[in-house]
Scaffold this motif. Structure first.
Motif, PDB file in Angstrom:
ATOM      1  N   ARG A  60       0.736  -1.037   0.063  1.00  0.00           N
ATOM      2  CA  ARG A  60      -0.034   0.005   0.015  1.00  0.00           C
ATOM      3  C   ARG A  60       0.924   1.422  -0.040  1.00  0.00           C
ATOM      4  O   ARG A  60       1.831   1.433   0.732  1.00  0.00           O
ATOM      5  CB  ARG A  60      -0.935   0.161   1.354  1.00  0.00           C
ATOM      6  CG  ARG A  60      -1.970   1.188   1.155  1.00  0.00           C
ATOM      7  CD  ARG A  60      -2.988   1.276   2.415  1.00  0.00           C
ATOM      8  NE  ARG A  60      -4.155   2.078   1.911  1.00  0.00           N
ATOM      9  CZ  ARG A  60      -4.871   2.662   2.810  1.00  0.00           C
ATOM     10  NH1 ARG A  60      -4.796   2.633   4.236  1.00  0.00           N
ATOM     11  NH2 ARG A  60      -5.712   3.549   2.427  1.00  0.00           N
ATOM     12  N   ASP A  61       0.863   2.274  -0.978  1.00  0.00           N
ATOM     13  CA  ASP A  61       1.529   3.191  -1.206  1.00  0.00           C
ATOM     14  C   ASP A  61       0.453   4.725  -1.013  1.00  0.00           C
ATOM     15  O   ASP A  61      -0.648   4.855  -1.636  1.00  0.00           O
ATOM     16  CB  ASP A  61       2.231   3.394  -2.447  1.00  0.00           C
ATOM     17  CG  ASP A  61       3.092   4.611  -2.540  1.00  0.00           C
ATOM     18  OD1 ASP A  61       4.063   4.842  -1.807  1.00  0.00           O
ATOM     19  OD2 ASP A  61       2.751   5.370  -3.516  1.00  0.00           O
ATOM     20  N   MET A  62       1.115   5.594  -0.327  1.00  0.00           N
ATOM     21  CA  MET A  62       0.289   6.768  -0.222  1.00  0.00           C
ATOM     22  C   MET A  62       1.361   7.713  -0.648  1.00  0.00           C
ATOM     23  O   MET A  62       2.261   8.410   0.020  1.00  0.00           O
ATOM     24  CB  MET A  62      -0.243   7.162   1.164  1.00  0.00           C
ATOM     25  CG  MET A  62      -1.365   6.226   1.545  1.00  0.00           C
ATOM     26  SD  MET A  62      -1.959   6.750   3.332  1.00  0.00           S
ATOM     27  CE  MET A  62      -3.356   5.544   3.345  1.00  0.00           C
ATOM     28  N   MET A  69      -3.346   7.188  -4.043  1.00  0.00           N
ATOM     29  CA  MET A  69      -3.292   6.217  -3.028  1.00  0.00           C
ATOM     30  C   MET A  69      -3.745   5.009  -3.624  1.00  0.00           C
ATOM     31  O   MET A  69      -4.388   4.662  -4.589  1.00  0.00           O
ATOM     32  CB  MET A  69      -4.701   6.334  -1.956  1.00  0.00           C
ATOM     33  CG  MET A  69      -5.029   7.585  -1.448  1.00  0.00           C
ATOM     34  SD  MET A  69      -3.850   8.081  -0.112  1.00  0.00           S
ATOM     35  CE  MET A  69      -4.355   9.918   0.043  1.00  0.00           C
ATOM     36  N   ARG A  70      -2.559   3.899  -3.483  1.00  0.00           N
ATOM     37  CA  ARG A  70      -2.377   2.815  -4.468  1.00  0.00           C
ATOM     38  C   ARG A  70      -2.324   1.512  -3.593  1.00  0.00           C
ATOM     39  O   ARG A  70      -1.620   1.362  -2.248  1.00  0.00           O
ATOM     40  CB  ARG A  70      -1.381   2.796  -5.390  1.00  0.00           C
ATOM     41  CG  ARG A  70      -1.254   3.885  -6.479  1.00  0.00           C
ATOM     42  CD  ARG A  70      -2.520   3.789  -7.432  1.00  0.00           C
ATOM     43  NE  ARG A  70      -2.508   2.407  -8.011  1.00  0.00           N
ATOM     44  CZ  ARG A  70      -1.507   2.335  -9.069  1.00  0.00           C
ATOM     45  NH1 ARG A  70      -0.755   2.914  -9.525  1.00  0.00           N
ATOM     46  NH2 ARG A  70      -1.644   1.117  -9.815  1.00  0.00           N
ATOM     47  N   THR A  71      -3.313   0.505  -3.945  1.00  0.00           N
ATOM     48  CA  THR A  71      -2.832  -0.756  -3.353  1.00  0.00           C
ATOM     49  C   THR A  71      -2.685  -1.775  -4.360  1.00  0.00           C
ATOM     50  O   THR A  71      -3.225  -1.859  -5.316  1.00  0.00           O
ATOM     51  CB  THR A  71      -4.332  -1.126  -2.408  1.00  0.00           C
ATOM     52  OG1 THR A  71      -4.282  -0.392  -1.374  1.00  0.00           O
ATOM     53  CG2 THR A  71      -4.216  -2.833  -1.967  1.00  0.00           C
ATOM     54  N   VAL A  72      -1.365  -2.338  -4.114  1.00  0.00           N
ATOM     55  CA  VAL A  72      -0.884  -3.532  -5.161  1.00  0.00           C
ATOM     56  C   VAL A  72      -0.928  -5.012  -4.518  1.00  0.00           C
ATOM     57  O   VAL A  72      -0.483  -4.773  -3.481  1.00  0.00           O
ATOM     58  CB  VAL A  72       0.332  -3.184  -5.948  1.00  0.00           C
ATOM     59  CG1 VAL A  72       0.848  -3.894  -7.020  1.00  0.00           C
ATOM     60  CG2 VAL A  72       0.192  -1.518  -6.096  1.00  0.00           C
ATOM     61  N   ALA A 147       3.053  -7.882   4.029  1.00  0.00           N
ATOM     62  CA  ALA A 147       2.457  -6.283   3.418  1.00  0.00           C
ATOM     63  C   ALA A 147       3.377  -5.265   3.807  1.00  0.00           C
ATOM     64  O   ALA A 147       4.201  -5.320   4.879  1.00  0.00           O
ATOM     65  CB  ALA A 147       1.085  -6.211   4.555  1.00  0.00           C
ATOM     66  N   VAL A 148       3.467  -4.491   2.905  1.00  0.00           N
ATOM     67  CA  VAL A 148       4.482  -3.231   3.163  1.00  0.00           C
ATOM     68  C   VAL A 148       3.718  -1.910   2.885  1.00  0.00           C
ATOM     69  O   VAL A 148       2.672  -2.001   1.823  1.00  0.00           O
ATOM     70  CB  VAL A 148       5.706  -3.193   1.931  1.00  0.00           C
ATOM     71  CG1 VAL A 148       6.453  -1.882   2.009  1.00  0.00           C
ATOM     72  CG2 VAL A 148       6.647  -4.483   2.221  1.00  0.00           C
ATOM     73  N   TYR A 149       4.077  -1.123   3.533  1.00  0.00           N
ATOM     74  CA  TYR A 149       3.249   0.404   3.461  1.00  0.00           C
ATOM     75  C   TYR A 149       4.513   1.555   3.240  1.00  0.00           C
ATOM     76  O   TYR A 149       5.227   1.406   4.032  1.00  0.00           O
ATOM     77  CB  TYR A 149       2.499   0.422   4.633  1.00  0.00           C
ATOM     78  CG  TYR A 149       1.776   2.072   4.687  1.00  0.00           C
ATOM     79  CD1 TYR A 149       0.952   2.519   4.024  1.00  0.00           C
ATOM     80  CD2 TYR A 149       2.160   2.727   6.001  1.00  0.00           C
ATOM     81  CE1 TYR A 149       0.287   3.475   4.205  1.00  0.00           C
ATOM     82  CE2 TYR A 149       1.686   4.136   5.908  1.00  0.00           C
ATOM     83  CZ  TYR A 149       0.760   4.304   5.080  1.00  0.00           C
ATOM     84  OH  TYR A 149      -0.013   5.642   5.545  1.00  0.00           O
ATOM     85  N   THR A 150       4.235   2.379   2.377  1.00  0.00           N
ATOM     86  CA  THR A 150       4.653   3.601   2.261  1.00  0.00           C
ATOM     87  C   THR A 150       4.198   4.848   2.095  1.00  0.00           C
ATOM     88  O   THR A 150       3.215   4.982   1.537  1.00  0.00           O
ATOM     89  CB  THR A 150       6.023   3.562   1.018  1.00  0.00           C
ATOM     90  OG1 THR A 150       4.966   2.780  -0.183  1.00  0.00           O
ATOM     91  CG2 THR A 150       7.213   2.581   1.197  1.00  0.00           C
TER      92      THR A 150
END
Length: 615
Positions: A60-62, A69-72, A147-150
């Motif tokens: 998930r990237d913001m 806002m993206r979820t891959v 899960a990774v978040y940036t």
């Protein structure tokens, strides 16, 4: 340890089952993984993340990798996303959190699922960011990211004047020195926009508009907030008399200014309205009350709006902002159904949004029908009962119920709670999982809450109240983010229903119409009625845009709320579909959290870093 996705765009997934071989040192495992990620990202042209992710993983990237806002999902798609974005984003200098609760640790999340989690920090081409990693163990013993978040937290070119960077504040240190006037003289010119056009026009001075204005001004983006009410905070003061926030204090702070330590756990509406008014003054927000939009046009070639405003004294002003932020409330226009025979009904019919207080008239002994069993329906029913009315709630479909004294605090345990970690860190952790994963975890949380509240739930069932835990049992999380309603946070009405003091009529087929003194139901039954309150909710926020700004603008905007194909909230806090137009709303916590990200998007547009539209 596959994750299965089912249900089309319902985003219903099954969480993986992981081996449990406790690592000797979670910090070492996390550091090795983060170092490997940095090594791969240093050569995006030959990126190979095979050893970093499971086949079913999430990122998930913001704004750190893409101006949206993206979820891959899946290792293949993550590699494609990183290969496409990293050459420009240039994320580097990854480092783990080394203190506090969110340094590397092993967590057993739910039965059968354990992961190593850690907050981390990084630099990028345009700014600095914060993220979260969650590593799960494969059958061969290796640790890979589930899960990774940036998230982008600050732009290099627009650092906020916080802490050691705060402004000096003396007249001599202000632009132009003493010739520019004292602080109060400058404030008056700023509030009236005598010397410049606002870059951003914010429509609505509730929690959304106030948080938004504070964030923008901290980034140096001039902002005018307008509101049709007489005073800041009236959007809460004018709601029904007994309203109190259903979320606790630690969860509902405003940006930059938390509630005092002696603030009540749940805030009465008028007290919150006064806090908003004080916040607007302390944050030096430029607000025009009793001001409405009469027309708005967008010049695409100039990237500028022409907005005509009318103020309370009848004066008119034309503003030419580059951005309009719609902060008129998460819900749009009241959804007010009409029924056959309604004009012949001798009693009173009104929408729940018009409710003030049952004590304003003598309702003792009156037969009151409340149509709808969400938060407002329950609060209104309780208000009428406490003033002596004979109350029946008309329930068409099931409602999720949890209590304010148990379930709400269970939801926030470990994060936004008294004595918990810093709010800024909690905000990052709270938003760091993709929504499909959060909803899957909510299934387990909802079961735990239901066990703790079994007595209340059993009592409601026995009283004929139908409960609905959501399509996958995810409870309030799915109800809020997909429906914007369909739940009740119990502050007393449930016990009245259990005790039979407020009656419930389950009515799945709806209302046929009105008689002179009754409500006629589709199942052939009828209910005598003196007052009917339609607690029937609200339309999409886009309906308000259409009503105020017209079809030309509304047709280019997307519908707002619910989850899109990736699992992100549609249009809210991100490009809306119309250039220079942004939706912004949500509860107090969401407005605090996402005001940072929307302010960064707008500053990036103004700095030439982002086009401000979906690519």
């Amino acid at each position: 340890m596959a994750t299965t996705l089912t249900g089309g765009n319902q985003h219903i997934i099954h969480l993986p089952t992981t081996p449990f071989n406790e690592p000797s040192d979670p910090h070492t495992v996390a550091q090795q993984w983060l170092s490997s990620l940095q090594s791969q990202l240093s050569n995006p042209e030959s990126l190979d993340t095979t050893d970093l992710f499971h086949a079913e993983s999430w990122w998930r990237d913001m704004l750190a990798l893409d101006w949206d806002m993206r979820t891959v999902r899946t290792a293949t798609e993550i590699q494609h996303f990183l290969s496409k974005q990293q050459a420009k984003a240039r994320l580097s200098r990854f480092r783990l959190q080394d203190k506090g609760k969110f340094q590397p640790r092993l967590e057993t999340v739910v039965e059968g699922l354990s992961w190593i989690s850690s907050m981390f920090f990084f630099d990028g081409a345009v700014g600095t960011g914060t993220g979260m990693l969650r590593l799960t163990q494969a059958d061969d013993g290796s640790w890979k990211a589930y899960a990774v978040y940036t998230s982008l937290q600050e732009l290099h070119s627009a650092q906020e004047p916080l802490g050691k960077r705060r402004a000096e504040g003396t007249t001599e240190s202000m632009p132009g020195g003493i010739s520019g006037g004292t602080w109060i003289e400058r404030r008056q010119r700023q509030k009236d926009f005598l010397d410049e056009e606002p870059t951003t026009l914010v429509v609505g001075a509730g929690q959304a508009g106030l948080n938004m204005g504070a964030r923008l001004q901290s980034l140096g983006v001039s902002c005018l907030i307008i509101d049709k009410n007489e005073r800041v905070g009236d959007n809460w003061r004018h709601r029904y008399r007994t309203l109190v926030t259903h979320d606790p204090a630690e969860f509902t702070h405003m940006a930059y200014l938390p509630f005092p330590q002696n603030w009540p756990q749940f805030t009465p509406k008028d007290k919150l309205g006064d806090w908003f008014e004080a916040y607007a003054s302390i944050m030096e927000l430029n607000i025009w009350m009793q001001t409405s939009i009469t027309s708005a046009e967008y010049d695409e070639s100039a990237g500028q709006w022409t907005v005509s405003l009318v103020r309370g004294d009848g004066s008119q002003r034309i503003m030419r902002p580059r951005h309009v932020i719609w902060c008129t409330g998460h819900s749009g226009e009241a959804r007010v159904p009409s029924f056959p025979g309604q004009e012949a009904f001798k009693g009173q019919v009104y929408h729940g949004s018009q409710h003030r207080d049952a004590s304003e008239t003598d309702v003792c002994g009156k037969k009151v029908i409340v149509v709808g069993t969400g938060n407002s329906g329950h609060d209104i029913a309780q208000n009428y009962y406490e003033n002596g009315a004979d109350v029946t709630m008309l329930q068409r479909s099931g409602t999720y119920v949890l209590t304010a004294d148990k379930g709400v605090f269970m939801m926030h345990k470990g994060l936004h709670e008294d004595g918990g970690p810093p709010t800024e860190e909690c905000d990052i952790v709270a938003e760091s999982l993709p929504w499909p994963v959060q909803l899957a975890l909510s299934v387990h949380a909802t079961k735990r809450i239901a066990e703790a509240e079994k007595e209340t739930l059993d009592g409601l069932r026995k009283a004929g109240f139908e409960l609905d835990f959501g399509q996958d049992g995810a409870g309030i999380a799915r109800a809020y983010f997909t429906r914007g309603g369909g739940y009740y946070i119990d502050v007393g009405c449930s016990q009245l229903i259990i005790d039979g003091k407020i009656k419930v009529k389950h009515n799945p087929d709806g209302i046929n119409g009105f008689g002179e003194n009754q409500l006629q139901l589709a199942d052939g039954d009828s209910l005598p009625a003196d007052i009917v309150v339609l607690a029937t909710g609200y339309d999409n926020m886009r309906t308000t845009v259409r009503k105020v700004l017209g079809d030309k603008i509304a047709d280019r905007c997307s519908d707002v709320w619910d989850l899109d194909n990736e699992g992100e909230v549609q249009a809210m806090w991100r490009p809306s579909g119309h250039p220079g137009f942004w939706y912004f709303g949500g509860n107090l916590a969401l407005c605090r959290i996402y005001s940072r990200f929307l302010a960064l998007q707008i500053k990036a547009v103004e700095s030439g870093l982002s086009p401000g539209v979906r690519q």
